[in-house]
Write an enzyme that holds these catalytic residues in place. Structure first.
Site, PDB file in Angstrom:
ATOM      1  N   GLU A  61      52.828  46.923  34.331  1.00  0.00           N
ATOM      2  CA  GLU A  61      53.621  45.362  36.332  1.00  0.00           C
ATOM      3  C   GLU A  61      54.434  44.998  35.119  1.00  0.00           C
ATOM      4  OE1 GLU A  61      49.885  44.114  37.433  1.00  0.00           O
ATOM      5  OE2 GLU A  61      51.632  43.018  39.305  1.00  0.00           O
ATOM      6  N   ASN A 208      49.456  46.676  47.454  1.00  0.00           N
ATOM      7  CA  ASN A 208      48.809  47.054  46.334  1.00  0.00           C
ATOM      8  C   ASN A 208      47.521  45.935  47.030  1.00  0.00           C
ATOM      9  OD1 ASN A 208      47.629  47.180  42.959  1.00  0.00           O
ATOM     10  ND2 ASN A 208      48.600  45.356  43.858  1.00  0.00           N
ATOM     11  N   GLU A 209      45.684  45.944  46.300  1.00  0.00           N
ATOM     12  CA  GLU A 209      45.074  45.553  46.782  1.00  0.00           C
ATOM     13  C   GLU A 209      44.876  45.072  47.826  1.00  0.00           C
ATOM     14  OE1 GLU A 209      43.484  43.335  42.593  1.00  0.00           O
ATOM     15  OE2 GLU A 209      43.654  44.853  42.324  1.00  0.00           O
ATOM     16  N   GLU A 342      43.969  51.702  38.441  1.00  0.00           N
ATOM     17  CA  GLU A 342      44.077  50.585  38.078  1.00  0.00           C
ATOM     18  C   GLU A 342      42.399  51.347  37.354  1.00  0.00           C
ATOM     19  OE1 GLU A 342      44.924  46.647  38.584  1.00  0.00           O
ATOM     20  OE2 GLU A 342      46.672  47.464  40.085  1.00  0.00           O
TER      21      GLU A 342
HETATM   22  O1  AHR Z   1      46.278  44.556  36.302  1.00  0.00           O
HETATM   23  C1  AHR Z   1      46.190  43.616  36.406  1.00  0.00           C
HETATM   24  C2  AHR Z   1      45.940  42.726  37.541  1.00  0.00           C
HETATM   25  O2  AHR Z   1      44.542  44.021  38.222  1.00  0.00           O
HETATM   26  C3  AHR Z   1      47.609  44.361  39.554  1.00  0.00           C
HETATM   27  O3  AHR Z   1      47.882  43.088  39.231  1.00  0.00           O
HETATM   28  C4  AHR Z   1      46.040  44.025  40.430  1.00  0.00           C
HETATM   29  O4  AHR Z   1      46.550  45.023  40.487  1.00  0.00           O
HETATM   30  C5  AHR Z   1      44.520  44.079  39.809  1.00  0.00           C
HETATM   31  O5  AHR Z   1      44.431  42.939  40.767  1.00  0.00           O
END
Ligand code: AHR
Length: 543
Positions: A61, A208-209, A342
């Site tokens: 990231e 994402n999330e 993740e």
């Molecule tokens: O990996 C760090 C963060 O953790 C990511 O950006 C997010 O998707 C998660 O909360």
């Protein structure tokens, strides 16, 4: 102390020093002293689900020093690089055969606008990376740089699109830009930026999330958007995309259920090879050993902290089982993939580092968290189609740490578990039955089996994974190998002088694998002595 004395005095001990590392005041009940042998039966002739190599995937990231400094140093750097990408990092990851790389986030993905990251670098607009340190991102590492990295690594791209603050059109144009071959508007734009051939992009994330940093949505609202956005992520020019809907955190089964409801009855009545509109659902789960504000330090911990963390690592097995079961109701033929994109340990940042950069050390404890996860992944290989460690370089449970001043690189203990497990990539999982002589240990009421194991077969060989969780006691494992004739073996062990040992530029091999010679042939297979706190793999040649 003699062995006999130890036996008498150490039936069960209470490890109650957990509060010392800020984790919590839980207590662990553990047998200590020499452990009696464990029996491990492996059915080598009963191949089950294929362990996709994508269970050994990676995540990078725009966060702290993962992309900038970790992967990308720019062409003018003194660190040897190819078009700005570090050669040493590429070489280390190629040795792991990393199967895929997810980018650009994480939370960053939902504020990333890909058109800001193409074209001449000096003309690219800047933005604020509000999630990670509130720093200014200059977009110098963008789409072309990422796909260049993917090619250098000889891996596959997992691009994560923006649902939270992006449009359907933006996402649709990104996949066109990446993968279209003719003279469509986006293909022409890509050519104008110097890339003639389309890239292959087999994986695309739909946000994402979305329940949190990706837009704070309700499950049913995101499910509707996932359906809509996925529709416009087209398969261009023979590129077949696996669209991955942004899934749940931890035990949020209701979120998974909402996404599965999108399929209605379609996967029951008429199971399709490629479900629509998306083909996979993600899940995020981190191993956190304490309250969020006090997660503890990665390398400064007590024996109690060791056990607490490893008991948490085991939770992944039940979590995968629960989400798989929720999916089974709508998808009994398992055509929709579960993607743990993740996972890993999450500690307090190293003192003196930017709290938004999530830089942490890595010890044998992290390595064993990984080996326990991999055993669970192998057991769930029928549903779990991908898992990506968070994150590859300099962030959370990293494979590689680089020094911000000198650029020196070290491979972490976690890296070595990934390396030792390459033989499991695309192998068939085989059944493993453990018989442990002792009562199962517990930490704060959570079960803590002191041995974890899994096995796979591929191309006339087998790989067996054994994790000895006990911090101070070794253990002999009697491997009962059934269904095949042995044609040789080689065992490798990862352990360390102290539980807290770390690899540094000065001592890069403090925690590194070596050959294990304590392996004896027996009428039913092999007998192996596992050192305390160790991860062991046994490679078998099969007749
Ligand atoms: O990996 C760090 C963060 O953790 C990511 O950006 C997010 O998707 C998660 O909360």
């Amino acid at each position: 102390m003699t062995t006999a004395n130890r036996r008498r005095s150490l039936a069960t001990a209470l490890v109650s020093s957990l509060s010392a590392d800020g984790a919590s005041a839980e207590r662990a009940e553990l047998p200590t002293g020499p452990l009696s042998p464990a029996r491990v039966v492996v059915d080598l002739d009963l191949p089950g689900a294929t362990i996709s190599r994508h269970l050994y995937g990676h995540f990078a990231e725009h966060l702290g020093r993962c992309i900038y400094g970790g992967f990308f140093v720019g062409e003018d750097s003194e660190i040897p690089n190819t078009r700005g990408i570090r050669d040493d990092v590429v070489a280390a990851l190629r040795a792991l055969h990393i199967p895929n790389l997810r980018w650009p986030g994480g939370c960053f993905a939902d504020e990333y606008h890909w058109k800001d990251g193409i074209g001449p670098r000096e003309q690219r607009p800047r933005m604020v990376n509000s999630h990670w340190g509130d720093v200014v991102e200059d977009n110098s590492f963008g789409t072309h740089e990422f796909l260049d990295l993917v090619e250098l690594l000889d891996t596959e791209a997992y691009v994560n699109g923006n649902v939270g603050s992006g449009t359907v059109q933006e996402m649709s144009e990104w996949i066109e830009y990446l993968t279209r071959a003719d003279d469509s508007p986006m293909a022409a734009l890509r050519r104008a930026n110097g890339r003639d051939e389309p890239w292959k992009v087999p994986f695309f994330g739909i946000g994402n999330e979305s329940w949190g940093c990706g837009g704070n949505m309700r499950a049913e609202d995101y499910a509707a958007l996932a359906r809509q956005y996925s529709t416009f992520v087209r398969d261009h020019a023979g590129n077949q995309v696996t669209r991955i809907a942004a899934g749940a955190a931890d035990g949020d089964l209701a979120w998974t259920e909402s996404l599965m409801q999108v399929f209605g009855e379609s996967l029951i009545e008429r199971p399709e090879a490629r479900p629509n509109p998306f083909q996979a659902i993600s899940l995020h789960h981190y191993t956190v050993s304490g309250p969020w504000a006090e997660k503890g330090n990665a390398a400064d911990f007590t024996e109690g902290g060791w056990y607490l963390t490893l008991s948490r690592a085991y939770e992944i097995d039940a979590l995968l089982a629960r989400h798989s079961t929720a999916m089974d109701r709508y998808d009994p033929y398992r055509t929709v993939g579960l993607v743990l994109d993740e996972w890993g340990t999450w500690w307090d940042v190293e003192p003196g580092t930017n709290p938004g950069f999530l830089y942490q050390q890595n010890t044998l404890r992290d390595a064993l968290v990984a080996s326990i996860h991999f055993d669970a992944f192998h057991r769930h290989a029928g549903r779990l189609t991908m898992a990506n460690i968070a994150q590859t370089v300099n962030v959370l449970q990293a494979m590689i740490l680089t020094d911000p001043d000198t650029g020196a690189l070290v491979l972490t203990p976690s890296y070595h578990v990934f390396a030792m497990n390459v033989g499991h990539h695309d192998a068939a999982a085989v059944p493993v039955h453990l018989t442990l002589p002792e009562r199962t240990a517990s930490v704060d009421g959570r079960e803590l089996p002191l041995l974890s194991a899994s096995a796979s077969v591929k191309d006339g060989s087998a790989l067996i994974s054994l994790t000895n969780v006990h911090a101070t006691a070794g253990r002999t494992v009697e491997l009962d190998l059934r269904g095949a004739e042995l044609r040789g073996h080689r065992a490798t062990v990862l352990t360390s002088e102290t539980l807290q040992s770390v690899n540094t530029p000065e001592t890069p091999s403090a925690v590194s694998p070596r050959e294990l010679s304590a392996v004896r042939s027996t009428p039913s297979g092999l007998e192996i002595d596992l050192p305390p706190a160790s991860y062991v793999t046994v490679q078998l040649g099969l007749a």
